[in-house]
Design a protein around this motif. Structure first.
Motif, PDB file in Angstrom:
ATOM      1  N   SER A  42     -41.904 -26.488  73.201  1.00 23.45           N
ATOM      2  CA  SER A  42     -42.798 -26.685  74.347  1.00 23.45           C
ATOM      3  C   SER A  42     -42.039 -26.769  75.663  1.00 23.45           C
ATOM      4  O   SER A  42     -42.618 -26.617  76.733  1.00 23.45           O
ATOM      5  N   ILE A  73     -50.430 -28.696  75.386  1.00 20.57           N
ATOM      6  CA  ILE A  73     -49.361 -29.057  74.452  1.00 20.57           C
ATOM      7  C   ILE A  73     -48.393 -29.979  75.168  1.00 20.57           C
ATOM      8  O   ILE A  73     -47.798 -29.621  76.183  1.00 20.57           O
ATOM      9  N   MET A  81     -43.297 -21.176  77.362  1.00 19.94           N
ATOM     10  CA  MET A  81     -44.424 -21.997  76.946  1.00 19.94           C
ATOM     11  C   MET A  81     -45.074 -22.680  78.139  1.00 19.94           C
ATOM     12  O   MET A  81     -45.897 -23.570  77.988  1.00 19.94           O
ATOM     13  N   THR A 123     -48.725 -23.371  78.531  1.00 22.87           N
ATOM     14  CA  THR A 123     -49.432 -24.203  77.563  1.00 22.87           C
ATOM     15  C   THR A 123     -49.307 -25.686  77.860  1.00 22.87           C
ATOM     16  O   THR A 123     -49.845 -26.511  77.132  1.00 22.87           O
ATOM     17  N   THR A 124     -48.558 -26.057  78.878  1.00 21.18           N
ATOM     18  CA  THR A 124     -48.289 -27.481  79.111  1.00 21.18           C
ATOM     19  C   THR A 124     -49.562 -28.292  79.319  1.00 21.18           C
ATOM     20  O   THR A 124     -49.532 -29.504  79.206  1.00 21.18           O
ATOM     21  N   ASN A 157     -45.974 -31.762  73.409  1.00 16.16           N
ATOM     22  CA  ASN A 157     -44.679 -31.672  72.739  1.00 16.16           C
ATOM     23  C   ASN A 157     -44.843 -30.818  71.488  1.00 16.16           C
ATOM     24  O   ASN A 157     -45.754 -31.025  70.700  1.00 16.16           O
TER      25      ASN A 157
END
Lengths: 1097, 491
Positions: A671, A683, A676, A679-680, A685
């Motif tokens: 992550s 997500i 990525m 997607t934070t 972690n």
């Protein structure tokens, strides 16, 4: 060595002190006034302190009635600071002028909203604490909040079903009975199998060492050792993979349970009182025959076995003959033995604690009183424990803490309490119900004496001195009440630790010393009234008294180095040295035939003195370990952890004493990768973990590398004999547990969904095997050896989810599931490949040991019902045609031709003739099941309304395994004088009866051979506990002057969903090569209701 | 700061280097290690006493039947003087019914080999003590060695009689790295070894230890002669047997006691009587090793019911005045309980190994085989006279009829040594003579002992001479692939 170590610490301390009290300079005075910033009034009694650069207090004074102070200043590097309750403390100021005035700001000034993001740190107990999200290894944790809701009497009970990979099973429902704790299966057959328990950074023994000889019982009885009051616990972590347990070295091969106790926190004194009270009841047991039903069954058993009952000595016990009044009155009852020894159980638990502290010192002290009366008469547990945790901050560099824990235990057990004993509940179950509890005289008047005849039809009481165990039968109530078996324990654990920042925030030294003084006393007495045996026997008025004292000193020193390497690099380097020295002494004596049933002390000489009536033992073991490890993190994305541990243990001979065990683990935080980035939002972690590590396991016995000469217990013609008692084990090596683990951590939806998946393989090489058979022409029948390789492999999944979180309503859900398979990969040909059960004897199941096959599979016959009549016993071939003999005669089904050659009779149990040869023998046995659960785990939910009403429910489950219903075998065998369940009322009685219960035959026949008749699916889902907790509202509390008040109610073992027809599908799986899971339990788990109350002042 | 780092380093180094090695060397305090033992002659004495003690009971912590119980079981329950009692175990019933398999737990030889290993330990280690302890004389060392050599021979002799071919281990087992698999050694080779060992022992053994009780309880020269006589008789070396018997009989140290009422009390209950050549001295050491088998209710073994009608036949004229003193001393007619070894849990009755009557009857047997039947009959009569044997049990035998004398001796041995673990071996010894000429002896006992339903199969089994010996227990075969099972049990 320890001495040396203490000296060294002392020297170190001296060096440190000297270096800081270096150059003294000219004397100067500072004075001033302390006032409130708001109302400009002087503050009386504020503490003004002069501190050095490490904030160590050099001098202090309180302000006077006008808020004035004055202090001498010895060094110009000193600073001055002021603190007062209710105000914010000032930061240390340099003393640059003679008059310094202070304005203190009230502490209840509200700050603007600050969002604090705190991350849980997990601790592997070693002092090397790492952010939970950076943890590269498999660790499961239960925190304080969750623990608060657990109202169980002991920690192990509370942990049941809570963590993936942690399997806990109760051994019995008696007070003080231990739980069996296994982390990721059993990694050793004969080595230690219990996980290591670490309390506040130091190992904590929960088992009585095997060399304690409590003369008359086995070690299982003394497992009540994890006696930390649950309310004193802050959090519990389970270390599973080798990378996590590597720190703990050789004792951690079976996993580690890390427990941290609560410590004092900054603030005014906080008193807390916690009460728990519970009510428990034995659920109704299997219905058994009444005295009249039983007597007619016995007569039928004899008739069917072709025996003459009238000639037997015991016939009068079944004759109900009024002309023999004594026997008539005493053997014509309908006694419910089980009821006579059962009662309602109560438990109370009071815990009082006080905690608090200031800048310098913090404290927490607690005292706990626990008292439980078991549901079987004669059992109880009393425990008094106290704990004081003190922390003192000398300066920002030096901090030390001193903890003392004390526990007193008074545990009353039943006399036959070992796992191999004929225990009271079992005897009560099968005791002949026509026998009286209290003796009747020949006029039919009941007396106050227990009716304990020396022998009855069922036999008598037998004490097997060679194995120290109780066999046979007896009056269960007399045994429970008149015989005694009391365990008294005192345990004191003082611990001192020192933390020193050698280079502030970079290099830290932590030294711990702990002593563990654990004394156990066991007093036992077996009076004549409990057994009824004649005085000429040694088991009559048999008094025993034994002591086991253990003294353990453990030290460890850790050195942690955390350099600052810039934004993208994080490094923790870590070195640790452990030492452990454990001494155990045991003494005991026993006397038999003391003069009366009330002279219970063995120091009174008995009529006879048995061999070994006084004994003592001593043993000592030592171990050292040195660990070097480091964790490196790059860009918050790539984490590497590696370490090497060297272990030395006195249990090995000089050649194999040391072992070197590496471990390594990595974490890749996906992550955190740039790709990525999108997607934070959802997500938080996503991390992939992998670890590999080796841990060594030491054997259980000390001194096995010596050939020891022992004394024979007696002399021959006046000279005492000596004999070589063992084979010198010069070849015994470390058992190595190599564990590989791959795991994925996912944290989603603003930290509200946490998931962990782990796949592992735990490979034990150089597996210990105790007493492996060697040809006995060597003079010994067994030797301990490293013999093979065993695997535990499986996966675990756990999930914590908070789908709803608002002021009104909060819902938490947790779920865990694990799967473990245990198999032998390779083993010495000397290890037997099948158990010694003879399939042609009743109640025997065959177990084979096969490489690359899971443990625990058992084999036996297929049960097909009962032969209804003579015709049905005719042997048939595979086409269903009658088999005819060479002379054309009819052939009937036979059993084990030619060795036993029993011809089946109508009413006998029918077994499937797999090979259709008209003969039931070992060729007809088939696979029946496996006793190892396929899936185990638990799940639970907690719903919180308005932040103060909380409803929690926890479930545990196991699926995919088969249990041998031992209770069913014992209660429907109709083979002897044991009482049977009411199921046998539908037994086969006359030609043509169609039923599933064979005929009764006394001591003959093959009606309860190991067959699928007794094998059942043990899968279950149990509502382990349901809790309702209410926190009283702040308004109410303010009125009654209490800071916090909450009440809760918990119900345990309420519901079990299972197809299993036995009493309880939760059977402890005791792994050995040929173990089968046999359920001999006669009652389901006790249902308990607990009320709890917590108040804070 | 440097100082601190330095001192920390010093601490670490101190800890690391301060001889962890020594610290980890812990020594047991319960018991002595081999390295600390074998220093003085007293050590040898204690180890020899350990060998004797192992005859009475297994060592503490070892939960097995005592050696005495093993001898009793091996020597009695295959023969005809014992019946299964209500408490008999399945394995025991199987033996009564001649239905022995290699899984029968009674066929384990652990107890014998344990004593053998203790003896081997003394034989291996005792000689080196002389280098350390100058007060140990050669004579004394040889005396000790003779005792353990004789005990070892006695154990091997029991094994040969029970199993025929067994592994021969003559060195002590001390280390796990020394363990090795042994094959079986033929009975003949073991007997040769026994004879050689006993001859060596005879040279070193003492004639007396200075007091009667010790003379009976420990191995003297006469014990060696007795064992040797027994071994020779088993090997059909009649001249050798007579020679050894004479050594004992002519020593004038042993004699038959008269048939007074105190006979049982002196010879058995009190023990160490003038009749006894060698006994396992149990006095105040281990309470009745046979209580579990013979005393505890329900009893595992009872005296055979035919004893009263066939062996101890009552005098048909005046049974209250004329009776065999052995009968009521040995078993109780009312419930057939064997009372020879006591009935109470706490009794200390010595286990009789050789008495003078044994030597006399062995000699008689050898004499009969060497065509000196008249002398043999005289010896039998001497014993019968002393024991008050009744007319009903006397036999009129032609001094030239070897078989008839053998039968008479066998009948007399049954009375004299009832329940002493000798019966089966007596039957087998005579039955196997001259290529199993007297196999009928074994076939005849089947009627007395075996369950009627199984008698035919028992007789068939006994016709195979291999069946007269126990199987090697399956656990031994498993642990040592070199061992070969007695062919009878592999069928």
């Amino acid at each position: 060595m320890t001495k040396k170590y203490t000296y060294s610490i002392f020297i170190l301390l001296c060096c440190l002190l000297l270096s800081s009290i270096a150059s003294a300079q000219q004397i100067n005075y500072v004075k001033g006034k302390v006032i409130d910033k708001k109302d400009r009034q002087p503050i009386i009694g504020a503490s003004v302190t002069i501190v050095d650069k490490d904030r160590r207090v050099m001098k202090g004074v309180s302000t006077d009635i006008d808020g004035n102070y004055s202090l001498p200043v010895n060094d110009k590097t000193y600073r001055i600071m002021v603190s007062y309750i209710g105000y914010k403390s000032t930061a240390p100021l340099a003393i640059d002028k003679a008059v310094i005035n202070f304005q203190l700001e009230s502490a209840d000034n509200q700050m603007e909203e600050v969002q604090i993001v705190s991350r849980a740190k997990t601790d592997n107990g070693s002092g090397m604490s790492i952010d939970k999200r950076d943890q590269t290894s498999a660790v499961g944790t239960i925190n304080a909040k969750e623990l608060e809701d657990m109202q169980a009497a002991s920690i192990d009970q509370a942990l049941q079903g809570r963590l993936a990979g942690l399997d806990i099973a109760a051994s019995s429902g008696d007070p003080g009975a231990p739980m069996q704790i296994r982390i990721r299966g059993t990694s050793s057959i004969n080595g230690a199998v219990d996980p290591l328990i670490v309390v506040d950074g130091m190992p904590y023994d929960i088992t009585i060492p095997s060399d304690f000889n409590f003369a008359t019982s086995d070690e299982n009885n003394y497992g009540q050792l994890l006696n930390i009051a649950p309310s004193d616990i802050k959090d519990i972590s389970v270390l599973k993979d080798a990378a996590a347990t590597a720190v703990w070295g050789s004792r951690a091969a079976n996993g580690v349970l890390v427990i941290n106790t609560k410590r004092g926190v900054l603030g005014p004194p906080n008193m807390s009182y916690n009460f728990k009270g519970s009510y428990s009841k034995q659920p109704s047991a299997i219905p058994m025959l009444t005295g009249n039903q039983y007597s007619s069954l016995i007569l039928e058993e004899f008739y069917n076995a072709g025996r003459q009952f009238a000639t037997s000595d015991f016939a009068k016990q079944f004759q109900y003959d009024r002309n023999d009044p004594y026997n008539y009155y005493n053997y014509s009852n309908n006694t419910n033995w089980l009821e006579s020894i059962t009662r309602i159980g109560y438990l109370q638990d009071h815990n009082l604690s006080i905690s608090g502290g200031g800048e310098k010192a913090k404290y927490r002290a607690s005292v706990n009183y626990f008292n439980q009366n078991g549901t079987t008469v004669g059992t109880s547990l009393g425990r008094l424990s106290a704990r004081v945790n003190l922390d003192y901050t000398v300066s920002t560099k030096i901090r030390f803490s001193a903890d003392i824990a004390y526990t007193h235990i008074d545990n009353k057990n039943l006399y036959p309490s070992g796992s191999r004993d004929a225990n009271v509940r079992d005897v009560a179950y099968t005791k002949m119900p026509n026998q009286a509890v209290y003796e009747y005289d020949e006029y039919g008047n009941i007396t106050s004496n227990y009716f304990s005849p020396a022998t009855t039809a069922q036999g008598g009481f037998v004490y097997d001195f060679a194995n120290s165990r109780v066999l046979g039968t007896y009056n269960p109530l007399a045994m429970a009440l008149a015989a005694s078996n009391q365990q008294l324990g005192e345990r004191i654990i003082p611990k001192f630790s020192l933390q020193y920042q050698i280079i502030p925030d970079k290099l830290r030294l932590n030294a711990n010393f702990q002593a563990d003084i654990n004394n156990t006393k066991v007093k036992k007495f077996l009076p004549q009234v409990a057994t009824g045996r004649p005085f000429s026997e040694a088991a009559v008025n048999y008094a025993g008294d034994s002591d086991g004292d253990s003294f353990t000193m453990a030290t460890n020193i850790t050195l942690a180095y955390t350099p600052t390497l810039g934004k993208n690099h994080d490094l923790i380097a870590f070195a640790r040295f452990d030492s452990n020295d454990s001494r155990r002494t045991g003494q005991g004596m026993f006397a038999t035939n003391t003069a009366s049933s009330f002279l219970a002390d063995p120091s009174i000489d008995g009529r006879t003195n048995q061999t070994g009536s006084a004994y003592s033992s001593f043993s000592q073991s030592r171990s050292v370990g040195l660990l070097v490890s480091a964790q490196y993190k790059f860009m918050d994305r790539y984490i590497v952890n590696g370490g090497v541990r060297g272990d030395g243990n006195s249990k090995f001979g000089p050649n194999n004493r040391y072992g070197l065990f590496p471990s390594a683990s990595v974490l890749w935080r996906i992550s955190g990768e740039p790709f990525m980035k999108n997607t934070t939002k959802y997500i938080d972690n996503l991390a992939l973990r992998a670890s590999y590590g080796v841990v060594g396991n030491a054997p259980r016995n000390d001194y096995s590398y010596f050939n020891t000469y022992q004394n024979y217990g007696f002399s021959y013609l006046g000279s005492s004999g000596v004999y070589p008692s063992n084979i010198e084990l010069s070849d015994l090596r470390w058992e190595k547990v190599t564990q590989s683990n791959v795991g994925l951590t996912v944290v989603l939806l603003k930290n509200s969904l946490n998931m962990d998946i782990d796949v592992y393989r735990k490979r034990t090489t150089d597996l210990f095997y105790n007493g492996i058979a060697i040809p006995t022409y060597n003079g010994y029948s067994g030797v301990d050896m490293n013999v093979g390789t065993m695997d535990n492999q499986g996966w675990e999944f756990s999930l914590f989810y908070t789908p709803l979180k608002s002021k009104k309503l909060r819902i938490d859900v947790n779920f865990n599931i694990s799967h473990n398979v245990n198999m032998i990969r390779e083993i010495s040909p000397l290890v037997p490949r099948e158990n010694n059960a003879r399939i042609t004897t009743n109640n025997a199941f065959k177990v084979y040991l096969q490489e690359n096959n899971p443990f625990g599979s058992f084999y036996g016959f297929k049960f097909k019902g009962v032969y209804a009549d003579k015709n049905s016993t005719i042997a048939l071939d595979e086409n269903g045609n009658q088999i005819v003999g060479p002379n054309g005669q009819q052939i009937f089904m036979r059993f084990a031709y030619p060795s036993i050659d029993y011809v089946f009779q109508p009413g006998d149990a029918m077994y499937e003739d797999i090979n259709h040869d008209g003969n039931i023998d070992y060729k007809d046995i088939v696979y029946l099941g496996n006793g190892n659960p396929n899936l185990t785990g638990g799940f639970g939910t907690a719903i919180t309304f308005n932040g103060n009403l909380r409803l929690g429910a926890n479930f545990t489950y196991r699926t995919g395994y088969q249990i041998i219903n031992g209770t069913k075998i014992n209660t429907t065998s109709m083979y002897g004088f044991n009482n049977q369940s009411t199921a046998v009322l539908r037994r086969w009685r006359a030609e043509g009866d169609i039923t599933d219960i064979p005929r009764a035959t006394y001591a003959t026949g093959y009606n309860f051979l190991g067959s699928d008749r007794y094998v059942e699916d043990g899968s279950y889902l149990r509502l382990r506990s349901i809790t309702l907790k209410y926190d009283f509202s702040k308004n109410l509390l303010r009125r009654i002057g209490v800071r916090g008040l909450s009440a809760n109610i918990m119900m345990e073992n309420i519901l079990t969903f299972t197809k299993y027809t036995g009493q309880d599908p939760e059977v402890p799986v005791k792994l050995s090569t040929f173990s089968t899971v046999v359920d001999n339990s006669t009652t389901p788990p006790i249902k308990t209701i607990t009320l709890g109350l917590t108040a804070n002042f | 700061m440097k100082k601190i780092i330095y001192s920390a380093a010093v601490v670490m180094v101190l800890i690391m280097s301060s001889s962890c090695k020594k610290w980890l060397d812990t020594q047991p305090r319960d018991g002595i290690t081999r390295q600390g033992f074998w220093k003085t002659k007293e050590d040898i004495q204690a180890a020899v006493a350990g060998c004797y003690a192992s005859l009475l009971a297994p060592p503490p912590g070892v939960n097995e039947r005592s050696l005495i119980e093993n001898i009793f079981v091996f020597g009695e329950i295959r023969a005809d003087m014992i019946d299964p009692g209500p408490g008999a175990l399945n394995d025991e019933t199987d033996i009564f019914n001649v239905n022995i398999t290699q899984s029968n737990s009674l066929s384990r030889w652990n107890a014998f080999y344990r004593t053998i290993n203790f003896c081997n330990t003394v034989i291996d280690n005792a000689p080196s003590v002389r280098e350390i302890d100058p007060t140990l004389s050669v004579e004394q060392l040889n005396a000790y060695l003779s005792e353990v050599l004789t005990l070892r021979s006695l154990m091997y002799f029991y094994l040969v009689k029970s199993y025929r071919d067994v592994p021969l281990k003559l060195t002590a087992t001390t280390k796990d790295t020394d363990l090795q698999d042994l094959p079986k050694t033929s009975a003949a080779a073991i007997l040769t070894q026994i004879v050689n060992d006993l001859k060596k022992a005879e040279a070193g053994a003492v004639t007396t230890f200075g007091n009667t009780v010790t003379d009976k309880g420990r191995v003297t020269k006469f014990t060696v002669n007795s064992v040797l006589a027994d071994v020779y008789l088993w090997m059909d070396n009649y001249e050798g047997c007579i020679q050894e018997c004479n050594k004992v009989i002519n020593s004038q140290r042993f004699a038959l006691q008269s048939a007074a009422s105190s006979w049982y009390f002196n010879v058995f209950f009190n023990g160490s009587s003038i009749e006894t050549v060698f006994e396992f001295n149990n006095k105040s050491s281990v309470s009745s090793p046979l209580f579990n088998a013979l005393g505890r209710s329900p009893k595992r073994f009872l005296a055979s019911s035919y004893l009263g009608s066939d062996v101890f036949i009552p005098d048909d004229v005046d049974p209250t005045r004329f009776y065999d003193i052995r009968e009521e001393a040995f078993y109780r007619g009312s419930d057939l309980a064997v009372v020879k070894w006591g009935t109470d849990a706490v009794t200390f009755i010595n286990w009789q190994v050789y008495r003078i009557s044994d030597l006399m009857l062995m000699k008689a047997e050898a004499l009969a085989e060497t065509s000196r039947g008249a002398e043999a009959l005289a010896l039998i009569e001497e014993i019968r006279l002393k024991r008050g044997a009744v007319v009903a049990t006397s036999q009129t035998v032609d001094p030239g009829d070897k078989d008839a004398i053998s039968d008479y001796i066998l009948a007399e041995r049954a009375r004299e040594f009832a329940f002493e673990g000798k019966r089966w071996y007596d039957l087998l010894r005579i039955a196997k003579r001259d290529n199993y000429k007297r196999l009928d002896l074994l076939l005849n006992i089947v009627a007395q002992t075996v369950n009627p339903a199984l008698q035919q199969s028992a007789i068939t089994k006994f016709r195979d001479v291999n069946s007269h010996y126990f199987p090697i227990h399956e656990a031994e075969l498993f642990a040592d692939p070199q061992l070969v099972q007695n062919p009878f049990y592999t069928k």
